[in-house]
Design a protein around this motif. Structure first.
Motif, PDB file in Angstrom:
ATOM      1  N   ILE A  47      -7.777   1.675  -2.715  1.00 28.07           N
ATOM      2  CA  ILE A  47      -7.012   2.860  -2.227  1.00 28.07           C
ATOM      3  C   ILE A  47      -7.948   3.548  -1.449  1.00 28.07           C
ATOM      4  O   ILE A  47      -9.015   4.091  -2.061  1.00 28.07           O
ATOM      5  N   GLU A  64       0.834  -6.590  -2.154  1.00 20.38           N
ATOM      6  CA  GLU A  64       1.813  -5.464  -2.866  1.00 20.38           C
ATOM      7  C   GLU A  64       0.882  -4.193  -2.288  1.00 20.38           C
ATOM      8  O   GLU A  64      -0.434  -3.998  -2.412  1.00 20.38           O
ATOM      9  N   MET A  65       1.543  -3.505  -1.541  1.00 22.60           N
ATOM     10  CA  MET A  65       0.984  -2.421  -0.652  1.00 22.60           C
ATOM     11  C   MET A  65       1.576  -1.054  -1.280  1.00 22.60           C
ATOM     12  O   MET A  65       2.780  -0.991  -1.516  1.00 22.60           O
ATOM     13  N   THR A  66       0.450  -0.188  -1.282  1.00 21.07           N
ATOM     14  CA  THR A  66       0.724   1.131  -1.791  1.00 21.07           C
ATOM     15  C   THR A  66       0.562   2.014  -0.702  1.00 21.07           C
ATOM     16  O   THR A  66      -0.475   1.988  -0.003  1.00 21.07           O
ATOM     17  N   ILE A  67       1.550   2.987  -0.246  1.00 23.03           N
ATOM     18  CA  ILE A  67       1.455   3.842   0.659  1.00 23.03           C
ATOM     19  C   ILE A  67       1.666   5.290   0.340  1.00 23.03           C
ATOM     20  O   ILE A  67       2.798   5.380   0.033  1.00 23.03           O
ATOM     21  N   THR A  69       3.046   7.600  -2.323  1.00 22.78           N
ATOM     22  CA  THR A  69       3.390   7.200  -3.430  1.00 22.78           C
ATOM     23  C   THR A  69       4.532   5.912  -3.496  1.00 22.78           C
ATOM     24  O   THR A  69       5.097   5.587  -4.432  1.00 22.78           O
ATOM     25  N   GLU A  70       4.449   5.387  -2.505  1.00 23.87           N
ATOM     26  CA  GLU A  70       5.457   4.288  -2.368  1.00 23.87           C
ATOM     27  C   GLU A  70       4.647   2.948  -2.469  1.00 23.87           C
ATOM     28  O   GLU A  70       3.646   2.753  -1.912  1.00 23.87           O
ATOM     29  N   LYS A  71       5.344   2.062  -3.148  1.00 21.40           N
ATOM     30  CA  LYS A  71       4.862   0.575  -3.260  1.00 21.40           C
ATOM     31  C   LYS A  71       5.883  -0.478  -3.080  1.00 21.40           C
ATOM     32  O   LYS A  71       7.036  -0.352  -3.344  1.00 21.40           O
ATOM     33  N   ARG A  72       5.422  -1.509  -2.216  1.00 24.27           N
ATOM     34  CA  ARG A  72       6.433  -2.289  -1.760  1.00 24.27           C
ATOM     35  C   ARG A  72       5.568  -3.790  -1.871  1.00 24.27           C
ATOM     36  O   ARG A  72       4.280  -3.819  -1.535  1.00 24.27           O
ATOM     37  N   HIS A  88      -3.889   4.918   0.714  1.00 21.11           N
ATOM     38  CA  HIS A  88      -3.327   3.409   1.068  1.00 21.11           C
ATOM     39  C   HIS A  88      -4.081   2.333   0.549  1.00 21.11           C
ATOM     40  O   HIS A  88      -5.314   2.646   0.443  1.00 21.11           O
ATOM     41  N   CYS A  90      -3.793  -2.198  -1.147  1.00 18.53           N
ATOM     42  CA  CYS A  90      -3.192  -3.154  -1.432  1.00 18.53           C
ATOM     43  C   CYS A  90      -3.840  -4.349  -2.429  1.00 18.53           C
ATOM     44  O   CYS A  90      -5.131  -4.199  -2.818  1.00 18.53           O
TER      45      CYS A  90
END
Length: 111
Positions: A47, A64-67, A69-72, A88, A90
């Motif tokens: 991050i 698994e990507m975090t940007i 507060t969102e994770k997808r 951000h 991953c």
């Protein structure tokens, strides 16, 4: 500094960043830069944040990507946008390659 007009994959060096990640810097000038990042399974893109705008295309693999507060979960054919100064990172779930575009260029990626 401006790059050569053509970047031939077989002629482009990979920089080993350690921990299962390699980077290949393609075309760039002061305003834009294209970069390939290759990840092994389990590799972590720690991050972080930077002042650059970033747009990324998933060329292969699953992440698994975090940007913010969102994770997808993202995979081949997906992409993402990171506004400047947004945290951000991953985790690589299946080995793959990300294609990053930055504005302005990431001077810290150049020798």
């Amino acid at each position: 500094m401006e790059s050569e007009l053509f970047q031939i994959n077989a002629e482009m060096p990979w920089e080993d960043l350690g921990n299962g990640i390699k980077r290949q810097v393609f075309g760039h000038n002061d305003q834009i830069m294209l970069v390939k990042a290759k990840f092994e399974v389990g590799a972590i893109g720690t991050i972080h944040e930077h002042h650059h705008t970033q747009v990324t295309y998933v060329d292969s693999g699953v992440f698994e990507m975090t940007i913010g507060t969102e994770k997808r979960i993202i995979q081949q054919g997906d992409g993402f946008y990171v506004p400047p100064h947004t945290l951000h990172g991953c985790v690589c779930i299946a080995a793959g390659t990300l294609i990053d575009a930055f504005n302005p260029a990431r001077e810290d990626f150049l020798p």
